[in-house]
Enzyme design. Sequence first.
Site, short mmCIF file in Angstrom:
data_model
loop_
_atom_site.label_atom_id
_atom_site.label_comp_id
_atom_site.label_asym_id
_atom_site.label_seq_id
_atom_site.Cartn_x
_atom_site.Cartn_y
_atom_site.Cartn_z
N ASP A 275 0.83 -1.20 0.00
CA ASP A 275 0.00 0.00 0.00
C ASP A 275 0.87 1.25 0.00
O ASP A 275 1.45 1.61 1.02
CB ASP A 275 -0.90 -0.03 1.23
CG ASP A 275 -1.78 1.19 1.36
OD1 ASP A 275 -1.95 1.89 0.34
OD2 ASP A 275 -2.28 1.43 2.47
N ASP B 73 -1.88 5.67 -5.35
CA ASP B 73 -2.06 4.78 -4.21
C ASP B 73 -2.33 3.34 -4.67
O ASP B 73 -3.42 3.04 -5.15
CB ASP B 73 -3.23 5.30 -3.37
CG ASP B 73 -3.52 4.46 -2.16
OD1 ASP B 73 -2.71 3.58 -1.83
OD2 ASP B 73 -4.56 4.69 -1.51
#
Length: 543
Positions: free
Chosen positions: A75, A268
């Site tokens: 992430d 992201d």
Amino acid sequence: MAIKIPIQKVESSRLDRRSGGAAVSAPKPFSKLVNSQILAASSSTNSTLSLSDVQDVIYIANVTIGGVEYPVQLDTGSSDLWVLPTTTPLPNATLTSISQNLTYGIGWAYGQIAYAQAEFAGISVSQQAYLNVSVAQNPALSYGAAGVMGLGFNSLSVIDGVINKTGASTGRTLLYNLFQDNPNEPNFIAFSLQSSTDDDGIQGSFAVGETDPQYSNVTDTNKIPTWPVSSPTRWTVLLDSFIVGTQTNDVSSTVPGVASNKAVVLLDSGTSYTYAPTDVCTAIYGGVAGAQYDSSIGQWTVPCNAEIDMALQIDNQIFPIHPLDVSPTTPGDSSTCVGSFLPQTDSVGAGQFDWLIGDNVLRSVYALYDFGDFDSSGNMGNPYIQLLALVDPNQASAEFHAVRGGTPLTNITYNVSNSGSGVTTVSLSTDVANTIAKLSQYLPAILGVMALNALVLVVLTIVGFVLLCRRRNKVRARKTPGRLSPMPLSHTSLNRFSGMPEHAGPHTYEPVSMALTEDTLFAPPSPAFKGEARYSERPKSVA
């Protein structure tokens, strides 16, 4: 320390780059096939790190903590490492008395800060701070992950902030510790995300300190500075414009200090789709026949056979997005397609960024995130991102219609916005190059005509400047001409918890990553976007 971990969707003697490009040799055999996904281990090292793609929703790799291996979601939108161990306390770990909760755009995790030896990509850290989670509700758990590994900066780490308040500096992120222990090695990660929806055989990879050989020319692309340039909190960059079909659209920002013709976007890997302002999503889907916004799910529904050709312009570079990722099918229902750009009426980042760009876009690029090299004093330089386009729009159109039916488009090009800074690099086709060579023979005459029209050009420039200053703060189509030749290029059920325990303390929305699960995919947008209070300052520890 440089380690590369190749991944792929299927075993094959040939692997082609997505949407064109030269074929490359397949790496040595990988590990077993699990639910049609390859869990690929590096064949060149002893590393057991693997990276798998679950229905194009999340991307998972293995991290070892206290001698126990855990699959975690990778992430880039957060910075903390947490795992939900099968037994507590985790073996070979030291628990502190500090309890903490981490709340994401979707989901949360609560537990105690602990220390243990950690290993990632074959590189060890003797003492790594992480959250030893006792209770959690997070989409990653539904897809077989046991936690999340944040790949962001120390400044976004809740754990680091809590440890700092105790007077210690032992709460740094795992990547920071890896780089600090190896100061002579490059401080970057690089990855491509495979896709399971279009069956294109693209090879995905994740690397620490080196690039995939077939995408090594990513280092020749523009070094895109973060926003802000120095000491950023997130992997945010400036967006010049977005292109839909033949229309190039302006963007604007709610972030203080950003030029009126830019938008701050967060890249992201922990988010499945892209969250953008409502007018942006309307510009993408509003002109598609049969498309409509469905307020019950917070998304546009799109006819599956409708090809949407679009691209993003970042730092004067064009990055086409694969049309299969612009209107993907819903899981379990190939007859229904939705827009992967989700409209947000409120500011997505509460004044910190304007767009949250997820895997639906990142699958179309090879991305390098550089944290900045250490100087002689041990301080890191300014970070930056480099992106290499992997999608040839014409080939992507052929791939789209091979899956959805219909006739592919050809000669797809994009209008380039003039709002960027510097020089836009344009790749010219052979025909255009030959035409320019012929025109050069008549250069003197051309210069004469240009001189006669100089006054007209000056007047037009002044008029254009006046119109630019009067632009309203909304998305609109640009008529600026310009052409850019295309650049070639199991579901595991775990316990879910209904709510946070009373002793967990207040929610704080620092990380924003949100992988979509089957039970959130059709839900209205998360209330995490409903106000600035959700993005508060780093929380205090809860003993």
